[in-house]
Design an enzyme around this catalytic site. Structure first.
Site, PDB file in Angstrom:
ATOM      1  N   ASP A 130      -7.727   3.790  -0.798  1.00 46.95           N
ATOM      2  CA  ASP A 130      -6.608   3.946   0.148  1.00 46.95           C
ATOM      3  C   ASP A 130      -7.083   4.662   1.406  1.00 46.95           C
ATOM      4  O   ASP A 130      -7.366   5.857   1.369  1.00 46.95           O
ATOM      5  CB  ASP A 130      -5.484   4.764  -0.515  1.00 46.95           C
ATOM      6  CG  ASP A 130      -4.649   3.916  -1.438  1.00 46.95           C
ATOM      7  OD1 ASP A 130      -4.386   4.341  -2.578  1.00 46.95           O
ATOM      8  OD2 ASP A 130      -4.257   2.805  -1.020  1.00 46.95           O
ATOM      9  N   HIS A 163      -9.437   0.631  -5.964  1.00 45.58           N
ATOM     10  CA  HIS A 163      -8.595   0.574  -4.764  1.00 45.58           C
ATOM     11  C   HIS A 163      -8.851   1.814  -3.916  1.00 45.58           C
ATOM     12  O   HIS A 163      -8.674   2.948  -4.378  1.00 45.58           O
ATOM     13  CB  HIS A 163      -7.135   0.529  -5.208  1.00 45.58           C
ATOM     14  CG  HIS A 163      -6.140   0.284  -4.118  1.00 45.58           C
ATOM     15  ND1 HIS A 163      -5.901  -0.955  -3.582  1.00 45.58           N
ATOM     16  CD2 HIS A 163      -5.293   1.148  -3.498  1.00 45.58           C
ATOM     17  CE1 HIS A 163      -4.947  -0.835  -2.655  1.00 45.58           C
ATOM     18  NE2 HIS A 163      -4.556   0.416  -2.593  1.00 45.58           N
ATOM     19  N   MET A 192       3.789  -3.556  -1.303  1.00 44.32           N
ATOM     20  CA  MET A 192       4.000  -2.116  -1.449  1.00 44.32           C
ATOM     21  C   MET A 192       5.324  -1.877  -2.161  1.00 44.32           C
ATOM     22  O   MET A 192       6.364  -2.404  -1.752  1.00 44.32           O
ATOM     23  CB  MET A 192       4.027  -1.442  -0.073  1.00 44.32           C
ATOM     24  CG  MET A 192       2.706  -1.447   0.686  1.00 44.32           C
ATOM     25  SD  MET A 192       1.362  -0.725  -0.254  1.00 44.32           S
ATOM     26  CE  MET A 192       1.940   0.965  -0.438  1.00 44.32           C
ATOM     27  N   HIS A 205      -7.636  -0.716   1.211  1.00 42.89           N
ATOM     28  CA  HIS A 205      -6.273  -0.866   1.723  1.00 42.89           C
ATOM     29  C   HIS A 205      -6.189  -0.040   2.998  1.00 42.89           C
ATOM     30  O   HIS A 205      -6.137   1.192   2.943  1.00 42.89           O
ATOM     31  CB  HIS A 205      -5.300  -0.361   0.648  1.00 42.89           C
ATOM     32  CG  HIS A 205      -3.881  -0.335   1.073  1.00 42.89           C
ATOM     33  ND1 HIS A 205      -2.925   0.341   0.329  1.00 42.89           N
ATOM     34  CD2 HIS A 205      -3.230  -0.873   2.117  1.00 42.89           C
ATOM     35  CE1 HIS A 205      -1.742   0.205   0.916  1.00 42.89           C
ATOM     36  NE2 HIS A 205      -1.905  -0.522   2.012  1.00 42.89           N
ATOM     37  N   ASP A 218       1.553  -2.279  -5.484  1.00 46.24           N
ATOM     38  CA  ASP A 218       0.955  -0.975  -5.198  1.00 46.24           C
ATOM     39  C   ASP A 218       2.023   0.093  -4.966  1.00 46.24           C
ATOM     40  O   ASP A 218       2.778   0.026  -4.003  1.00 46.24           O
ATOM     41  CB  ASP A 218       0.090  -1.125  -3.927  1.00 46.24           C
ATOM     42  CG  ASP A 218      -0.695   0.111  -3.615  1.00 46.24           C
ATOM     43  OD1 ASP A 218      -1.361   0.127  -2.556  1.00 46.24           O
ATOM     44  OD2 ASP A 218      -0.663   1.068  -4.395  1.00 46.24           O
ATOM     45  N   GLY A 219       2.064   1.051  -5.915  1.00 44.13           N
ATOM     46  CA  GLY A 219       2.937   2.201  -5.680  1.00 44.13           C
ATOM     47  C   GLY A 219       3.928   2.411  -6.813  1.00 44.13           C
ATOM     48  O   GLY A 219       4.788   1.562  -7.057  1.00 44.13           O
ATOM     49  N   SER A 268      -6.450   3.594  -8.086  1.00 43.85           N
ATOM     50  CA  SER A 268      -6.524   4.089  -6.703  1.00 43.85           C
ATOM     51  C   SER A 268      -7.192   5.463  -6.688  1.00 43.85           C
ATOM     52  O   SER A 268      -6.703   6.409  -7.321  1.00 43.85           O
ATOM     53  CB  SER A 268      -5.117   4.226  -6.108  1.00 43.85           C
ATOM     54  OG  SER A 268      -5.178   5.055  -4.957  1.00 43.85           O
ATOM     55  N   MET A 289      -6.355   6.087   5.017  1.00 44.33           N
ATOM     56  CA  MET A 289      -5.189   6.551   5.782  1.00 44.33           C
ATOM     57  C   MET A 289      -5.657   7.339   7.008  1.00 44.33           C
ATOM     58  O   MET A 289      -6.598   8.127   6.915  1.00 44.33           O
ATOM     59  CB  MET A 289      -4.333   7.464   4.900  1.00 44.33           C
ATOM     60  CG  MET A 289      -3.833   6.763   3.649  1.00 44.33           C
ATOM     61  SD  MET A 289      -2.910   7.923   2.601  1.00 44.33           S
ATOM     62  CE  MET A 289      -2.447   6.815   1.275  1.00 44.33           C
ATOM     63  N   MET A 292      -4.471   1.567   5.745  1.00 42.75           N
ATOM     64  CA  MET A 292      -3.204   2.062   6.273  1.00 42.75           C
ATOM     65  C   MET A 292      -3.536   2.823   7.567  1.00 42.75           C
ATOM     66  O   MET A 292      -3.434   4.050   7.639  1.00 42.75           O
ATOM     67  CB  MET A 292      -2.509   2.976   5.249  1.00 42.75           C
ATOM     68  CG  MET A 292      -1.977   2.229   4.053  1.00 42.75           C
ATOM     69  SD  MET A 292      -1.612   3.301   2.654  1.00 42.75           S
ATOM     70  CE  MET A 292      -3.243   3.354   1.899  1.00 42.75           C
ATOM     71  N   GLY A 297       1.415   6.125   2.088  1.00 35.16           N
ATOM     72  CA  GLY A 297       0.988   7.435   2.588  1.00 35.16           C
ATOM     73  C   GLY A 297       0.633   8.414   1.490  1.00 35.16           C
ATOM     74  O   GLY A 297      -0.208   9.291   1.686  1.00 35.16           O
ATOM     75  N   PHE A 298       1.277   8.247   0.318  1.00 32.13           N
ATOM     76  CA  PHE A 298       1.040   9.241  -0.728  1.00 32.13           C
ATOM     77  C   PHE A 298       1.080   8.597  -2.113  1.00 32.13           C
ATOM     78  O   PHE A 298       1.769   7.598  -2.317  1.00 32.13           O
ATOM     79  CB  PHE A 298       2.101  10.361  -0.663  1.00 32.13           C
ATOM     80  CG  PHE A 298       2.083  11.109   0.639  1.00 32.13           C
ATOM     81  CD1 PHE A 298       2.908  10.715   1.686  1.00 32.13           C
ATOM     82  CD2 PHE A 298       1.196  12.166   0.838  1.00 32.13           C
ATOM     83  CE1 PHE A 298       2.865  11.385   2.913  1.00 32.13           C
ATOM     84  CE2 PHE A 298       1.148  12.834   2.063  1.00 32.13           C
ATOM     85  CZ  PHE A 298       1.981  12.435   3.107  1.00 32.13           C
ATOM     86  N   GLY A 299       0.348   9.189  -3.050  1.00 31.95           N
ATOM     87  CA  GLY A 299       0.457   8.768  -4.441  1.00 31.95           C
ATOM     88  C   GLY A 299       1.582   9.547  -5.101  1.00 31.95           C
ATOM     89  O   GLY A 299       2.204  10.418  -4.499  1.00 31.95           O
TER      90      GLY A 299
END
Ligand code: DX5
Ligand code: ZN
Length: 228
Positions: free
Chosen positions: A35, A33, A140, A69, A179-180, A8, A37, A71, A145-147
């Protein structure tokens, strides 16, 4: 069960993003990936279609998949922009798509692979009517929202349940992405539960070790867990 890694870019050093992406591809990954947002569906703002366009030529050099992805609220507004920019796969949150079947069809008509995802507490029943139409399900295992967050352990059972839901529908070819919070401790169990692609941010891009070393450690951990 072997598992692929989709780094990501949210965790990458953005001041040298191209270099970091090349490091990941040169180490053998064939997914990336992205992300996306919007600060509305999730409390963070990240990237737009221009980042996908900038990374597309590098992905082409390695025949890699650019996996977006989304979001974002009302993703239908931006599907065309992301696919035109070069997204190979576009994943939308069921929580943001009141007309999910139409959205999934739109992604496919645009020429990209449609994926669906849902937040950790969104019931899996929300997937039931769309599993026949998607190429990818993203589960998820952190709140989006955050890594750098910790893995939510309940995600393991959800992976296994989605795998069974797909089998029951003869859709075993659908990619199950997780993911996550994926790292050397969690990648083995998620692979064993049935995930076929692991999205990894902070365990790939960090100051502890080079990208290639982090990727090798993740692959070793996944293999070791399998033989345990
Ligand atoms: C979170 C994103 C994840 C995140 C993963 O909203 O969807 O892809 O970047 O980062 P790590 O691997 O650090 O949890
Ligand atoms: Zn993601």
């Amino acid at each position: 069960m072997s598992i692929e890694i989709a780094p990501s870019i949210l965790a990458a050093d953005i001041s040298r993003l191209g270099e970091q992406v090349r490091e990941a591809f040169a180490a053998g990954t064939r997914w990336l990936h992205v992300d996306v947002m919007d600060g509305q569906f999730v409390p963070n703002i990240s990237f737009g279609p221009h980042i996908v366009a900038a990374l597309r030529p590098i992905a082409d050099e390695y025949d890699a998949v650019l996996d977006c992805h989304l979001m974002i609220a009302d993703p239908d507004r931006y599907l065309e922009d992301f696919v035109k920019a070069g997204a190979d796969a576009v994943t939308v949150h069921v929580e943001t798509c009141p007309h999910l079947h139409r959205t999934v069809q739109h992604i496919r008509t645009l020429g990209a692979r449609p994926g669906v995802t849902l937040n950790p507490a969104t019931p899996l029943v929300m997937l039931e009517e769309i599993l026949g139409d998607v190429d990818l399900v993203l589960l998820m295992t952190v709140n989006p929202g955050f890594g750098g967050q910790s893995f939510i352990p309940g995600g393991l059972a959800r992976i296994a349940r989605v795998r069974q839901m797909l089998r029951d529908r003869n859709r075993g070819q659908v990619t199950i992405q997780v993911d996550g919070g994926i790292n050397a401790e969690t990648i083995g169990p998620v692979a064993q539960a049935g995930a076929t692609v692991a999205v990894v941010g902070s365990a790939v891009f960090n100051h502890r070790a080079p990208v290639a070393d982090n990727l090798a450690a993740l692959h070793d951990a996944a293999v070791q867990h399998r033989v345990m």
